[in-house]
Design an enzyme around this catalytic site. Structure first.
Site, PDB file in Angstrom:
ATOM      1  N   GLU A  98       0.524  -0.866   0.207  1.00 46.21           N
ATOM      2  CA  GLU A  98      -0.349   0.936   0.284  1.00 46.21           C
ATOM      3  C   GLU A  98       0.948   1.535   0.279  1.00 46.21           C
ATOM      4  O   GLU A  98       0.616   1.934  -0.159  1.00 46.21           O
ATOM      5  CB  GLU A  98      -1.130  -0.232   1.107  1.00 46.21           C
ATOM      6  CG  GLU A  98      -2.126  -1.118   1.228  1.00 46.21           C
ATOM      7  CD  GLU A  98      -1.676  -2.113   1.520  1.00 46.21           C
ATOM      8  OE1 GLU A  98      -1.837  -3.270   2.186  1.00 46.21           O
ATOM      9  OE2 GLU A  98      -0.632  -2.753   1.868  1.00 46.21           O
ATOM     10  N   PHE A 160     -12.271  -7.255  13.192  1.00 38.82           N
ATOM     11  CA  PHE A 160     -11.205  -7.398  12.672  1.00 38.82           C
ATOM     12  C   PHE A 160     -10.214  -6.159  11.855  1.00 38.82           C
ATOM     13  O   PHE A 160     -11.515  -5.818  11.560  1.00 38.82           O
ATOM     14  CB  PHE A 160     -11.250  -8.718  11.843  1.00 38.82           C
ATOM     15  CG  PHE A 160     -10.697  -9.392  11.033  1.00 38.82           C
ATOM     16  CD1 PHE A 160      -9.145  -9.939  12.139  1.00 38.82           C
ATOM     17  CD2 PHE A 160     -10.769  -9.606   9.554  1.00 38.82           C
ATOM     18  CE1 PHE A 160      -7.939  -9.938  10.968  1.00 38.82           C
ATOM     19  CE2 PHE A 160     -10.046  -9.885   9.015  1.00 38.82           C
ATOM     20  CZ  PHE A 160      -8.200 -10.092   9.470  1.00 38.82           C
ATOM     21  N   GLN A 161      -9.394  -6.137  11.442  1.00 38.64           N
ATOM     22  CA  GLN A 161      -8.667  -5.344  10.740  1.00 38.64           C
ATOM     23  C   GLN A 161     -10.035  -3.729  11.376  1.00 38.64           C
ATOM     24  O   GLN A 161      -9.576  -2.546   9.767  1.00 38.64           O
ATOM     25  CB  GLN A 161      -8.799  -5.382   9.585  1.00 38.64           C
ATOM     26  CG  GLN A 161      -7.450  -7.028   9.598  1.00 38.64           C
ATOM     27  CD  GLN A 161      -7.781  -7.419   7.773  1.00 38.64           C
ATOM     28  OE1 GLN A 161      -8.429  -6.675   6.602  1.00 38.64           O
ATOM     29  NE2 GLN A 161      -6.404  -7.615   7.364  1.00 38.64           N
ATOM     30  N   LYS A 210     -17.899  -0.609   5.815  1.00 41.62           N
ATOM     31  CA  LYS A 210     -18.237  -1.633   4.007  1.00 41.62           C
ATOM     32  C   LYS A 210     -19.933  -1.689   4.889  1.00 41.62           C
ATOM     33  O   LYS A 210     -20.299  -1.897   2.838  1.00 41.62           O
ATOM     34  CB  LYS A 210     -17.878  -2.543   4.444  1.00 41.62           C
ATOM     35  CG  LYS A 210     -17.941  -4.117   3.160  1.00 41.62           C
ATOM     36  CD  LYS A 210     -16.997  -5.658   4.065  1.00 41.62           C
ATOM     37  CE  LYS A 210     -17.360  -6.705   3.157  1.00 41.62           C
ATOM     38  NZ  LYS A 210     -16.310  -7.969   3.466  1.00 41.62           N
ATOM     39  N   MET A 536      23.684   9.682   3.251  1.00 41.27           N
ATOM     40  CA  MET A 536      24.080  10.079   3.975  1.00 41.27           C
ATOM     41  C   MET A 536      23.426  10.070   5.199  1.00 41.27           C
ATOM     42  O   MET A 536      24.079  11.432   5.704  1.00 41.27           O
ATOM     43  CB  MET A 536      22.351  11.218   3.271  1.00 41.27           C
ATOM     44  CG  MET A 536      21.838  12.245   3.525  1.00 41.27           C
ATOM     45  SD  MET A 536      23.734  13.755   3.067  1.00 41.27           S
ATOM     46  CE  MET A 536      22.509  13.731   1.259  1.00 41.27           C
TER      47      MET A 536
END
Length: 626
Positions: A98, A160-161, A210, A536
């Site tokens: 993602e 969940f999630q 959802k 760096m």
């Protein structure tokens, strides 16, 4: 006891072919009495355009003219993906992670000027977007993020999630919406698109429970429109413009500082015309690279921590600084007290919150960059006398050139031959950047990760066009290079080349996106400037931490050319100067993704350099100067 061989008896109401209303409502594939498919919510009645919230989301994207979406599938966002299955005008690019989706969308917006779109599911999908969203927020890039969410009645129950995506992302978005109903979700997405693109551009997010995406609606989204409560400034105050123009005309040592807002605001033509008309030298911030052609006599190139010596001298000694579309961040200014200390500051910005936030503006001009530059041009009664000032800037170019030590073979008489490089000397990264620049067209899009390679790509590539430099500026997100090259490739014209300069440490963070470039056969060429270190960090450790190189060296990096082949891309390697020309040509000619593992001089560092919070006029040209 039931006789399974017997023919069952039915009441008339339960006879086969006449299912009960309950069966109609629950049996997959059967239509209800009103013509709806209960699984998809789609209407089969031509007079009733009932759809789902998810279909309204996709319709909003289509109405906004979105052509490409970057994302990763998942449970809570699945209804939107299902609706996207039938979209004729919107293509989806499945990313490997993602974060890569967000960076690709960011780069897509940077190249096109229109919002890039990324999608992810709830929980880890949404949180994996956060780095990319924060990057877009820091750099004012237009991005629309769509995230799945657990059903509304489970929000707050640690389902969940489940993650409070709105709470997590509110600090790093321009606008943030929790969709509350199927009837409104299409407009939520349209508004998010409009806000991302308008005024000071930036990321917006719509969180999609959802149940909202599966519920039915007959509402259709409209064209993206900025809400009436949002005011986007255009013209600056006329009196303020007149006063600023008089100050510029009277200046002895004027400098224009072009920031990222010049590019975002499509104001490069106006800025170039103003500078050339009035003979004013132009420095850029790092996000402003490409706003002014670096091959022009008036170009001072990039100012700031790793800017050119001549840009930093000019911005330090100027008596009038016309700053357009910049937020005066610390990497530009160094110590604010020592930044342009004798200058009268004219600050043009579309965001009033940036005026005098870091550097006090004597003439604040709030408005659209292109419009305000036109106003200033019209208000200029005369041009400043810059003949002596331009001569001084030219002297600084000679005194502080952008160069580096290149080894040379010896001629027969023992003198150096600069046209022949010894094969036993490690390749300088600056040489590779210049070689790729020479082999490509002026409109080539350059993307980078973050680190030393990013600075070398700034300093040693000559940028002449806007929207050809794509990098992570404010957030400094390592791993930005490859996924941004994917977004840039899909945004750029077919005849434009896309080149990515990355470091070994930065490339390792998102190298999984190579599978996307290979799967989609995207013509991107990645040059990994490999010094087996987070260069760096190591440079700062050597300069400021007594050479204590803790966790900065990577002696275990893979062979990136072989890694590329494993992902389905073409792999190349550069180990000597003799490899450079032919390998660069072959990699650029590859039809599809290519990765070049460039073994660079591990001792090479980035200079000029201004220590954090230092005086830009006291830049170091080597570690000994720090």
């Amino acid at each position: 006891m039931t006789d399974h061989g017997a023919v069952p008896e039915f009441d008339d109401a339960e006879a086969p072919g006449e299912p009960t209303p309950e069966a109609n409502a629950t049996t997959p594939g059967r239509e209800t009495d009103d013509g709806r498919d209960p699984e998809r919510g789609a209407s089969t009645d031509e007079t009733t355009q009932t759809s789902t919230g998810a279909e309204a989301v996709v319709a909003a994207l289509e109405t906004a003219g979105v052509e490409t979406v970057f994302g990763v599938q998942g449970g809570a966002i699945m209804p939107v993906y299902d609706a996207l299955y039938d979209a004729e005008d919107v293509s989806h690019v499945t990313m490997a992670h993602e974060q890569g989706a967000a960076h690709a969308a960011d780069a897509y917006g940077a190249v096109t000027g229109e919002p890039g779109v990324c999608m992810a599911t709830s929980g880890p999908g949404a949180t994996n977007l956060v780095t990319g969203i924060a990057d877009a927020d820091m750099d004012s890039e237009p991005v629309v993020a769509l995230t799945g969410q657990v059903p509304s009645d489970l929000v707050g129950n640690d389902a969940f999630q489940e993650t409070d995506t709105v709470g997590v992302t509110t600090p790093v978005t321009k606008s943030n919406t929790f969709a509350s109903s199927a009837d409104e979700v299409g407009e939520d997405v349209s508004t998010a698109f409009a806000l991302a693109a308008s005024g000071r551009q930036g990321p917006t997010l719509v969180d999609l429970p959802k149940d909202v995406t599966t519920d039915e609606t007959d509402a259709e989204p409209t064209e993206p429109t900025v809400p009436g409560t949002v005011s986007v400034p255009d013209e600056a105050d006329e009196g303020a413009v007149d006063a600023a123009a008089a100050t510029i005309a009277d200046a002895d040592r004027p400098v224009i500082l072009a920031g990222g807002g010049v590019v975002k605001g499509d104001a490069t033509d106006e800025l170039r015309a103003f500078a050339k008309e009035h003979g004013i030298p132009v420095a850029t911030t790092m996000p402003g690279i490409g706003a002014f052609p670096e091959d022009h006599d008036l170009a001072l190139e990039m100012a700031g921590m790793h800017g050119t010596g001549y840009a930093n001298m000019a911005t330090t000694m100027t008596d009038c600084l016309l700053a357009v579309g910049t937020r005066f961040d610390d990497r530009l200014t160094g110590g604010v007290d020592s930044f342009a200390p004798d200058a009268t500051v004219v600050h043009v910005d579309i965001d009033p919150a940036e005026i005098s936030k870091n550097v006090e503006a004597d003439h604040p001009l709030v408005g659209d960059a292109s419009t305000v530059l036109d106003q200033l041009a019209a208000a200029m009664g005369s041009s400043p006398d810059t003949e002596e000032w331009l001569a001084q800037c030219s002297d600084w170019r000679v005194e502080y050139p952008m160069d580096y030590a290149v080894p040379a073979s010896e001629c027969e008489d023992g003198t150096p031959d600069p046209s022949v490089f010894p094969d036993d000397e490690p390749v300088k990264p600056q040489f590779v950047v210049e070689a790729v620049d020479a082999a490509t067209d002026d409109d080539t899009v350059v993307t980078t990760g973050v680190g030393q390679h990013q600075m070398w790509a700034c300093q040693y590539w000559t940028y002449t066009e806007p929207r050809t430099w794509v990098s992570s500026h404010g957030l400094g997100a390592m791993g930005y290079g490859l996924p941004s090259a994917i977004g840039a490739r899909l945004a750029a014209d077919d005849d434009q080349s896309v080149v990515c300069f990355d470091g070994d440490g930065s490339f390792l963070m998102t190298c999984q996106e190579l599978v996307v470039a290979a799967r989609e056969n995207l013509d991107v060429t990645v040059f990994v400037l490999n010094n087996e270190a987070i260069g760096m960090v190591r440079q700062w450790q050597d300069a400021f931490f007594e050479g204590r190189r803790m966790a900065s060296e990577y002696p275990w990096v893979p062979e990136f050319d072989a890694l590329a082949e494993a992902f389905g891309a073409d792999g190349f390697r550069i180990e000597t100067y003799g490899d450079v020309a032919d390998t660069v040509e072959a990699a650029l000619a590859t039809d599809g993704p290519a990765v070049v593992d460039v073994y660079i001089d591990p001792t090479e560092e980035v200079y000029p350099m201004v220590p954090s919070g230092g005086d830009n006029g006291q830049f170091a040209l080597s570690e000994a100067h720090l």
